[in-house]
Design an enzyme around this catalytic site. Structure first.
Site, PDB file in Angstrom:
ATOM      1  CD  GLU A 226      -3.064  -1.048   0.430  1.00  0.00           C
ATOM      2  OE1 GLU A 226      -3.252   0.027  -0.178  1.00  0.00           O
ATOM      3  OE2 GLU A 226      -3.821  -2.025   0.318  1.00  0.00           O
ATOM      4  CB  CYS A 260      -1.820   7.163   1.383  1.00  0.00           C
ATOM      5  SG  CYS A 260      -3.209   6.376   2.196  1.00  0.00           S
TER       6      CYS A 260
HETATM    7  P1  NAD Z   1       8.916   4.682   3.860  1.00  0.00           P
HETATM    8  O1  NAD Z   1       8.783   3.861   2.633  1.00  0.00           O
HETATM    9  O2  NAD Z   1      10.074   5.588   3.974  1.00  0.00           O
HETATM   10  O3  NAD Z   1       8.966   3.745   5.148  1.00  0.00           O
HETATM   11  C1  NAD Z   1       7.930   2.840   5.456  1.00  0.00           C
HETATM   12  C2  NAD Z   1       8.462   1.743   6.358  1.00  0.00           C
HETATM   13  O4  NAD Z   1       9.404   0.937   5.657  1.00  0.00           O
HETATM   14  C3  NAD Z   1       9.190   2.238   7.594  1.00  0.00           C
HETATM   15  O5  NAD Z   1       8.783   1.456   8.688  1.00  0.00           O
HETATM   16  C4  NAD Z   1      10.656   1.978   7.264  1.00  0.00           C
HETATM   17  O6  NAD Z   1      11.477   1.784   8.376  1.00  0.00           O
HETATM   18  C5  NAD Z   1      10.533   0.710   6.468  1.00  0.00           C
HETATM   19  N1  NAD Z   1      11.658   0.371   5.563  1.00  0.00           N
HETATM   20  C6  NAD Z   1      12.571   1.191   5.002  1.00  0.00           C
HETATM   21  N2  NAD Z   1      13.390   0.473   4.213  1.00  0.00           N
HETATM   22  C7  NAD Z   1      12.994  -0.824   4.285  1.00  0.00           C
HETATM   23  C8  NAD Z   1      13.419  -2.029   3.686  1.00  0.00           C
HETATM   24  N3  NAD Z   1      14.434  -2.074   2.811  1.00  0.00           N
HETATM   25  N4  NAD Z   1      12.759  -3.172   3.979  1.00  0.00           N
HETATM   26  C9  NAD Z   1      11.698  -3.163   4.808  1.00  0.00           C
HETATM   27  N5  NAD Z   1      11.253  -2.052   5.423  1.00  0.00           N
HETATM   28  C10 NAD Z   1      11.882  -0.885   5.156  1.00  0.00           C
HETATM   29  O7  NAD Z   1       7.547   5.470   3.987  1.00  0.00           O
HETATM   30  P2  NAD Z   1       7.183   6.616   5.029  1.00  0.00           P
HETATM   31  O8  NAD Z   1       7.927   7.840   4.627  1.00  0.00           O
HETATM   32  O9  NAD Z   1       7.294   6.081   6.398  1.00  0.00           O
HETATM   33  O10 NAD Z   1       5.620   6.804   4.740  1.00  0.00           O
HETATM   34  C11 NAD Z   1       5.070   7.726   3.830  1.00  0.00           C
HETATM   35  C12 NAD Z   1       4.580   7.007   2.602  1.00  0.00           C
HETATM   36  O11 NAD Z   1       3.613   6.026   2.948  1.00  0.00           O
HETATM   37  C13 NAD Z   1       3.876   7.959   1.646  1.00  0.00           C
HETATM   38  O12 NAD Z   1       4.304   7.699   0.342  1.00  0.00           O
HETATM   39  C14 NAD Z   1       2.408   7.585   1.798  1.00  0.00           C
HETATM   40  O13 NAD Z   1       1.615   7.878   0.686  1.00  0.00           O
HETATM   41  C15 NAD Z   1       2.506   6.122   2.054  1.00  0.00           C
HETATM   42  N6  NAD Z   1       1.273   5.618   2.670  1.00  0.00           N
HETATM   43  C16 NAD Z   1       0.450   4.811   1.951  1.00  0.00           C
HETATM   44  C17 NAD Z   1      -0.747   4.355   2.502  1.00  0.00           C
HETATM   45  C18 NAD Z   1      -1.697   3.480   1.732  1.00  0.00           C
HETATM   46  O14 NAD Z   1      -2.592   2.883   2.333  1.00  0.00           O
HETATM   47  N7  NAD Z   1      -1.569   3.385   0.428  1.00  0.00           N
HETATM   48  C19 NAD Z   1      -1.086   4.722   3.793  1.00  0.00           C
HETATM   49  C20 NAD Z   1      -0.225   5.548   4.492  1.00  0.00           C
HETATM   50  C21 NAD Z   1       0.961   5.985   3.934  1.00  0.00           C
END
Ligand code: NAD
Length: 465
Positions: A226, A260
């Site tokens: 997501e 999001c």
């Molecule tokens: P991010 O991708 O930077 O991080 C998300 C998570 O992934 C964090 O817990 C991080 O520690 C982890 N992570 C980082 N590298 C990883 C790896 N290699 N393997 C596994 N995990 C790893 O995202 P963010 O900045 O925390 O969140 C914002 C983003 O989330 C925005 O793009 C937003 O649109 C999206 N979002 C989407 C939804 C949805 O339902 N579609 C909902 C909320 C947020």
């Protein structure tokens, strides 16, 4: 790992970073405990989750405080805790009918009988982002637990303070505690989670989602992704402009645009564009930051300092390319916290980052259209496909436009309804995600595999030698 408070800018919290070895050990344990959790039956699992919900309610003040410190906002922090309790209640009510064992039935071949069995994935991984730390750590976890899986959750390192309180809460529900583990840390801990689970639910950015998806493909495990969005709203000439401007103001500015499904683009019929812009800009300009008191205003600080750089880059790029800022357009420092001014921009060109890349801030770009087809084309001209909105008093016309939008959910004469309605299934299109819907009845079935038990009821099969 030092964690920053977004209201003060001070790094005032020490977060434990779980190593790959620690995560592996926890996962081994979860795997061991899962089979008893599953075999003890749904009734027991419901009981445990209801107990958990009751303990969450008792610990609400501490949980809200932790989320507040990490996110710099108040009402959304309350909402997150309430929403967790509601999610548990809803799934506990719905799970029995959704996981009900289907009675054996005759197959189309007369002497064969079919029994359909469910077999949960042993350990489900959840990796979540910082914008709704508690909610997005549990939105998939609750149905997965009820389906009989054990859960390994890693919230975003930016907003993990709640884990400390939640661990105390969990200790009061010992059977659940055996199959529900929360680990903290950054990307490396996230990778370790992926390496040790049987299925992964990831919510976050497209860039990380792609890496996680590739890792899951190598591990041969399903991944539900997501990801980000750049949602569009279309405002037709016959829309109620007061309603449309209020809904869009809320849908793009709430939670400081850090959702999001925030509306980040508006396409308005040129016939009503000036009137709509005036209404919208007046409403957006009226919004205040929740500073100095957290319970005032509507727009909180930017939670993640990494996001500040993204917003500043988009503002700078838009200004250089002569976009017109109708209001806002600056990132300001208040008491050490970084706040983005509620912003509306027009005179957009296709080469501007602000019109095409996710901003994840209270920032809205406006363009005009002169035909419905043009509006649809503009809205669809994106790599994302999360959700969107259409405003018209002619519902048939609104539905017809909605059908042409390549996204997973549309609000008609409102915005972000996908955040409120949980029973409607929706998938994420384009780069906004991959895999089955996390909403709707079917979503619980993502966590079970289906087995077919086929019984010959006592006839010599005609195809034998
Ligand atoms: P991010 O991708 O930077 O991080 C998300 C998570 O992934 C964090 O817990 C991080 O520690 C982890 N992570 C980082 N590298 C990883 C790896 N290699 N393997 C596994 N995990 C790893 O995202 P963010 O900045 O925390 O969140 C914002 C983003 O989330 C925005 O793009 C937003 O649109 C999206 N979002 C989407 C939804 C949805 O339902 N579609 C909902 C909320 C947020």
């Amino acid at each position: 790992m030092q964690i920053r408070n977004p209201r003060t800018g001070i790094y005032d919290y020490d977060l434990t970073e779980f190593s790959a070895e620690q995560v592996e050990k926890i996962a081994v344990n979860l795997r061991k405990e899962q089979s008893l959790w599953w075999q003890s039956g749904l009734e027991m699992r419901i009981e445990q989750l209801q107990l958990f919900a009751a303990e969450v309610v008792k610990a609400k003040p501490e949980l809200v405080k932790a989320i507040e410190e990490d996110t710099g906002r108040w009402s959304e922090s309350e909402l997150e805790v309430d929403a967790l309790v509601q999610t548990i209640t809803r799934w506990c009510n719905d799970a029995p009918k959704l996981l009900d064992v289907v009675p054996a039935r005759p197959a189309s071949i007369p002497f064969l009988e079919i029994e359909q069995q469910y077999y949960p994935y042993p350990v489900v991984g959840v990796v979540s982002p910082w914008n709704f730390p508690l909610l997005l750590s549990f939105v998939d976890a609750i149905p997965a637990l009820l389906a009989g899986c054990a859960l390994l959750i890693k919230p975003s390192e930016v907003t993990s303070r709640f884990v400390e309180t939640l661990s105390v809460v969990l200790a009061k529900v010992p059977q659940l505690q055996k199959v529900l583990a929360l680990v903290t840390g950054g990307g490396e801990t996230g990778q370790a989670v992926t390496n040790n689970v049987d299925i992964l639910c990831f919510t976050g950015s497209v860039a990380t989602g792609r890496r996680v998806g590739e890792q899951c493909a190598k591990l041969f495990i399903p991944a539900f992704l997501e990801l980000g969005g750049k949602d569009a709203a279309i405002v037709c000439a016959d829309a109620d402009l007061d309603i449309a401007s209020s809904a869009i103001c809320w849908g793009s500015m709430v939670n400081a645009g850090q959702s999001c499904m925030s509306i980040e683009r508006v396409y308005v019929d040129s016939k009503v564009a000036e009137e709509f812009k005036q209404l919208l800009v007046a409403k957006v300009s009226n919004l205040k930051h929740n500073y100095p008191a957290i319970k005032t205003g509507q727009v909180g600080p930017v939670i993640s300092d990494k996001q500040v750089a993204v917003i500043e880059q988009q503002f700078q790029d838009a200004k250089q390319k002569n976009a017109r800022f109708l209001c806002g357009g600056e990132v300001v420092n208040l008491g050490g916290g970084v706040y983005c001014q509620p912003t509306v921009v027009d005179n957009i060109t296709p080469d501007m980052l602000i019109g095409v890349e996710e901003t994840f801030a209270p920032v809205l770009v406006i363009e005009t259209f002169s035909s419905e087809q043009e509006a649809v084309n503009l809205a669809n001209a994106t790599k994302y496909g999360l959700s969107g909105a259409v405003f018209s008093q002619d519902i048939e016309k609104a539905h017809n436009i909605a059908k042409q939008l390549i996204v997973g959910g549309i609000s008609i004469n409102d915005t972000a309804l996908t955040g409120f309605v949980h029973e409607a299934e929706k998938q994420s299109f384009g780069l906004s995600g991959l895999g089955g819907s996390r909403m709707g009845d079917e979503s619980i079935r993502r966590f079970i595999r289906k087995k077919a038990l086929l019984t010959n009821t006592g006839v010599r099969s005609p195809w034998w030698f």
